[in-house]
Scaffold this motif. Sequence first.
Motif, PDB file in Angstrom:
ATOM      1  N   VAL A 183       0.909  -1.339  -0.066  1.00  0.00           N
ATOM      2  CA  VAL A 183       0.093   0.019  -0.173  1.00  0.00           C
ATOM      3  C   VAL A 183       0.944   1.408  -0.012  1.00  0.00           C
ATOM      4  O   VAL A 183       0.457   2.244  -0.743  1.00  0.00           O
ATOM      5  N   SER A 184       2.014   1.289   0.695  1.00  0.00           N
ATOM      6  CA  SER A 184       2.684   2.330   0.816  1.00  0.00           C
ATOM      7  C   SER A 184       4.178   2.321  -0.083  1.00  0.00           C
ATOM      8  O   SER A 184       4.935   3.125  -0.010  1.00  0.00           O
ATOM      9  N   ASP A 185       4.250   1.297  -0.932  1.00  0.00           N
ATOM     10  CA  ASP A 185       5.199   1.132  -2.044  1.00  0.00           C
ATOM     11  C   ASP A 185       6.579   1.184  -1.190  1.00  0.00           C
ATOM     12  O   ASP A 185       7.434   1.869  -1.633  1.00  0.00           O
ATOM     13  N   PHE A 186       6.496   0.266  -0.233  1.00  0.00           N
ATOM     14  CA  PHE A 186       7.815  -0.035   0.442  1.00  0.00           C
ATOM     15  C   PHE A 186       8.449  -1.171   0.545  1.00  0.00           C
ATOM     16  O   PHE A 186       7.636  -2.273   0.707  1.00  0.00           O
ATOM     17  N   LEU A 187       9.560  -1.369   0.301  1.00  0.00           N
ATOM     18  CA  LEU A 187      10.342  -2.527   0.291  1.00  0.00           C
ATOM     19  C   LEU A 187      11.794  -2.154   0.893  1.00  0.00           C
ATOM     20  O   LEU A 187      12.516  -1.466   0.147  1.00  0.00           O
ATOM     21  N   GLN A 188      12.136  -2.812   2.119  1.00  0.00           N
ATOM     22  CA  GLN A 188      13.303  -2.303   2.514  1.00  0.00           C
ATOM     23  C   GLN A 188      13.930  -3.550   3.303  1.00  0.00           C
ATOM     24  O   GLN A 188      13.129  -4.134   3.960  1.00  0.00           O
ATOM     25  N   ALA A 189      15.212  -3.681   3.403  1.00  0.00           N
ATOM     26  CA  ALA A 189      15.993  -4.534   4.187  1.00  0.00           C
ATOM     27  C   ALA A 189      17.005  -3.666   5.196  1.00  0.00           C
ATOM     28  O   ALA A 189      17.401  -2.660   5.002  1.00  0.00           O
ATOM     29  N   ALA A 190      16.956  -4.386   6.453  1.00  0.00           N
ATOM     30  CA  ALA A 190      17.730  -3.962   7.528  1.00  0.00           C
ATOM     31  C   ALA A 190      18.499  -5.306   8.028  1.00  0.00           C
ATOM     32  O   ALA A 190      17.831  -6.265   8.266  1.00  0.00           O
ATOM     33  N   TRP A 191      19.919  -5.087   8.295  1.00  0.00           N
ATOM     34  CA  TRP A 191      20.449  -6.282   8.716  1.00  0.00           C
ATOM     35  C   TRP A 191      21.684  -6.097   9.780  1.00  0.00           C
ATOM     36  O   TRP A 191      22.053  -4.660   9.776  1.00  0.00           O
ATOM     37  N   HIS A 192      22.052  -6.930  10.347  1.00  0.00           N
ATOM     38  CA  HIS A 192      23.212  -6.778  11.316  1.00  0.00           C
ATOM     39  C   HIS A 192      23.874  -8.201  11.595  1.00  0.00           C
ATOM     40  O   HIS A 192      23.226  -9.262  11.829  1.00  0.00           O
ATOM     41  N   VAL A 193      25.195  -8.423  11.485  1.00  0.00           N
ATOM     42  CA  VAL A 193      25.896  -9.381  11.489  1.00  0.00           C
ATOM     43  C   VAL A 193      26.532  -9.578  12.678  1.00  0.00           C
ATOM     44  O   VAL A 193      27.276  -8.703  12.654  1.00  0.00           O
ATOM     45  N   ASP A 194      26.631 -10.440  13.679  1.00  0.00           N
ATOM     46  CA  ASP A 194      27.312 -10.564  14.723  1.00  0.00           C
ATOM     47  C   ASP A 194      28.534 -11.661  14.379  1.00  0.00           C
ATOM     48  O   ASP A 194      27.966 -12.970  14.569  1.00  0.00           O
ATOM     49  N   ALA A 195      29.495 -11.205  13.830  1.00  0.00           N
ATOM     50  CA  ALA A 195      30.659 -12.218  13.532  1.00  0.00           C
ATOM     51  C   ALA A 195      31.154 -13.475  14.464  1.00  0.00           C
ATOM     52  O   ALA A 195      31.279 -14.497  14.018  1.00  0.00           O
ATOM     53  N   SER A 196      31.065 -12.796  15.820  1.00  0.00           N
ATOM     54  CA  SER A 196      31.344 -13.947  16.807  1.00  0.00           C
ATOM     55  C   SER A 196      30.435 -15.001  16.664  1.00  0.00           C
ATOM     56  O   SER A 196      30.892 -16.166  16.891  1.00  0.00           O
ATOM     57  N   ARG A 197      29.160 -14.768  16.851  1.00  0.00           N
ATOM     58  CA  ARG A 197      28.104 -15.588  16.893  1.00  0.00           C
ATOM     59  C   ARG A 197      28.054 -16.506  15.948  1.00  0.00           C
ATOM     60  O   ARG A 197      27.900 -17.765  15.911  1.00  0.00           O
ATOM     61  N   LEU A 198      28.276 -15.813  14.674  1.00  0.00           N
ATOM     62  CA  LEU A 198      28.457 -16.684  13.250  1.00  0.00           C
ATOM     63  C   LEU A 198      29.460 -17.685  13.106  1.00  0.00           C
ATOM     64  O   LEU A 198      29.359 -18.833  12.853  1.00  0.00           O
TER      65      LEU A 198
END
Length: 128
Positions: A35-50
């Motif tokens: 409806v609001s023409d919205f598509l967005q990504a947000a991310w955070h990588v915790d290297a030590s956990r991976l």
Amino acid sequence: MTAEMYPYEYIVIRCVPRVDREEFLNVGVVLHCQVSDFLQAAWHVDASRLQALDPRIEVDHVCDALEFIAGVCAGDERGGAAAGAPISQRFGFLKAPRSTVLQPGPVHGGLTSDPGRQLERLLEQLVG
């Protein structure tokens, strides 16, 4: 006066360092509000956990793949050919299951008056 509420869908992006072990870490969220023409990504990588899941994981490659996802959402060159499609098709591309290191979780939905703030809340809640 209450704010107008819009339906949205989202997926959580999971990093699965070793597909054979089926262990994963949530690393991002993609939110789509047609409806609001919205598509967005947000991310955070915790290297030590991976690296606790797989010490051999190449964290830089994971971050590059997440930048690709952000590029698809934004419709810019980071997303390659997929970035040129309409927003709904781009979300469809991103939510399609894959057997790679980055995998989309199931589609969830809700209502929001502010898709950008909702994305921030979901990132904090589901990724940390």
